[in-house]
Design an enzyme around this catalytic site. Structure first.
Site, PDB file in Angstrom:
ATOM      1  N   TYR A   9      11.380 -15.642  12.953  1.00 36.39           N
ATOM      2  CA  TYR A   9      10.401 -15.255  13.963  1.00 36.39           C
ATOM      3  C   TYR A   9      10.969 -15.005  15.347  1.00 36.39           C
ATOM      4  O   TYR A   9      10.236 -14.624  16.258  1.00 36.39           O
ATOM      5  CB  TYR A   9       9.287 -16.311  14.036  1.00 36.39           C
ATOM      6  CG  TYR A   9       8.639 -16.533  12.691  1.00 36.39           C
ATOM      7  CD1 TYR A   9       7.843 -15.544  12.120  1.00 36.39           C
ATOM      8  CD2 TYR A   9       8.857 -17.695  11.968  1.00 36.39           C
ATOM      9  CE1 TYR A   9       7.271 -15.729  10.867  1.00 36.39           C
ATOM     10  CE2 TYR A   9       8.285 -17.889  10.723  1.00 36.39           C
ATOM     11  CZ  TYR A   9       7.492 -16.903  10.179  1.00 36.39           C
ATOM     12  OH  TYR A   9       6.930 -17.081   8.949  1.00 36.39           O
ATOM     13  N   ASP A  73     -11.995  -6.464   5.392  1.00 36.90           N
ATOM     14  CA  ASP A  73     -13.258  -5.733   5.518  1.00 36.90           C
ATOM     15  C   ASP A  73     -13.500  -5.299   6.959  1.00 36.90           C
ATOM     16  O   ASP A  73     -13.939  -4.171   7.212  1.00 36.90           O
ATOM     17  CB  ASP A  73     -14.430  -6.594   5.038  1.00 36.90           C
ATOM     18  CG  ASP A  73     -14.486  -6.733   3.527  1.00 36.90           C
ATOM     19  OD1 ASP A  73     -13.800  -5.963   2.818  1.00 36.90           O
ATOM     20  OD2 ASP A  73     -15.217  -7.625   3.053  1.00 36.90           O
ATOM     21  N   HIS A  86       4.844  -7.335  10.848  1.00 36.58           N
ATOM     22  CA  HIS A  86       5.359  -8.663  10.517  1.00 36.58           C
ATOM     23  C   HIS A  86       6.707  -8.825  11.191  1.00 36.58           C
ATOM     24  O   HIS A  86       7.557  -7.943  11.093  1.00 36.58           O
ATOM     25  CB  HIS A  86       5.499  -8.842   9.010  1.00 36.58           C
ATOM     26  CG  HIS A  86       4.196  -8.686   8.309  1.00 36.58           C
ATOM     27  ND1 HIS A  86       3.262  -9.693   8.279  1.00 36.58           N
ATOM     28  CD2 HIS A  86       3.659  -7.635   7.655  1.00 36.58           C
ATOM     29  CE1 HIS A  86       2.194  -9.264   7.627  1.00 36.58           C
ATOM     30  NE2 HIS A  86       2.410  -8.015   7.251  1.00 36.58           N
ATOM     31  N   LEU A  87       6.901  -9.933  11.878  1.00 33.70           N
ATOM     32  CA  LEU A  87       8.167 -10.189  12.562  1.00 33.70           C
ATOM     33  C   LEU A  87       9.324 -10.245  11.571  1.00 33.70           C
ATOM     34  O   LEU A  87      10.391  -9.689  11.811  1.00 33.70           O
ATOM     35  CB  LEU A  87       8.093 -11.492  13.346  1.00 33.70           C
ATOM     36  CG  LEU A  87       7.101 -11.509  14.510  1.00 33.70           C
ATOM     37  CD1 LEU A  87       6.910 -12.922  15.022  1.00 33.70           C
ATOM     38  CD2 LEU A  87       7.558 -10.596  15.614  1.00 33.70           C
ATOM     39  N   SER A  88       9.115 -10.931  10.461  1.00 36.90           N
ATOM     40  CA  SER A  88      10.157 -11.047   9.444  1.00 36.90           C
ATOM     41  C   SER A  88       9.916  -9.998   8.358  1.00 36.90           C
ATOM     42  O   SER A  88       8.846  -9.401   8.277  1.00 36.90           O
ATOM     43  CB  SER A  88      10.146 -12.447   8.829  1.00 36.90           C
ATOM     44  OG  SER A  88       8.971 -12.651   8.070  1.00 36.90           O
TER      45      SER A  88
END
Length: 134
Positions: A9, A73, A86-88
Site C-alpha cells: 500500500y 448497484d 487498487h494500490l496493489s
C-alpha cells in the site's frame, strides 16, 4: 493509509494521496471530491447524493471490491463512467482478491501502481468524459 503493509500500500497517508490527486485535478482543470468511508452504506449514500451532478467516479473499494453488491448497484445506477483503482496488484495476491464484483461496472481497472493509480485513473476519466462531451 501510511500504516498498512507498506509493500502493498505504500508509505503515503490518505491526506497525502488526496493532495496529489487534487493537484493533478487542478492541473487538468477538473473539479473533484475525495471521499473515504469504511462503510458500504456511506459510499452508496454518497453516490446516490451525487446523482445527476457527477460526471464520473474513480473508486478504490478496498475489500468491498470482492463482495460489495449494494456498492456495485449504486455504481451501475450512477450511470457515469467508473474507473476501479487498487494500490496493489490484486491479481498477483491471494486468490480471493483476484475477483472484483465491481469490474463489470467499470470502464477500466488500474492495479499495482500505488498512489499513481489514482492520478492515472483521473487522467483517463477526464479524457473519456471530455471526449463524450467535447
Amino acid at each position: 493509509m501510511g500504516r498498512r503493509d507498506r509493500h502493498h500500500y505504500g508509505v503515503l497517508t490518505l491526506d497525502e494521496i488526496n493532495r496529489r490527486i487534487s493537484e493533478r485535478a487542478h492541473a487538468l482543470g477538473v473539479d473533484i471530491e475525495c471521499f473515504q468511508s469504511n462503510h458500504e452504506g456511506a459510499l452508496v449514500d454518497k453516490l446516490q447524493e451525487g446523482a445527476g451532478s457527477i460526471d464520473g467516479v474513480v473508486i478504490n473499494a478496498g475489500a468491498l471490491t470482492h463482495y460489495g453488491l449494494s456498492l456495485k448497484d449504486a455504481l451501475t445506477d450512477a450511470g457515469v463512467p467508473v474507473v476501479e483503482v487498487h494500490l496493489s496488484n490484486i491479481h498477483a495476491r491471494e486468490e480471493w482478491r483476484r475477483h472484483s464484483v465491481l469490474a463489470d461496472t467499470a470502464l477500466a481497472q488500474i492495479a499495482g501502481l500505488g498512489w499513481r493509480g489514482y492520478t492515472a485513473a483521473l487522467e483517463a476519466l477526464a479524457g473519456i468524459i471530455g471526449d463524450e462531451t467535447g
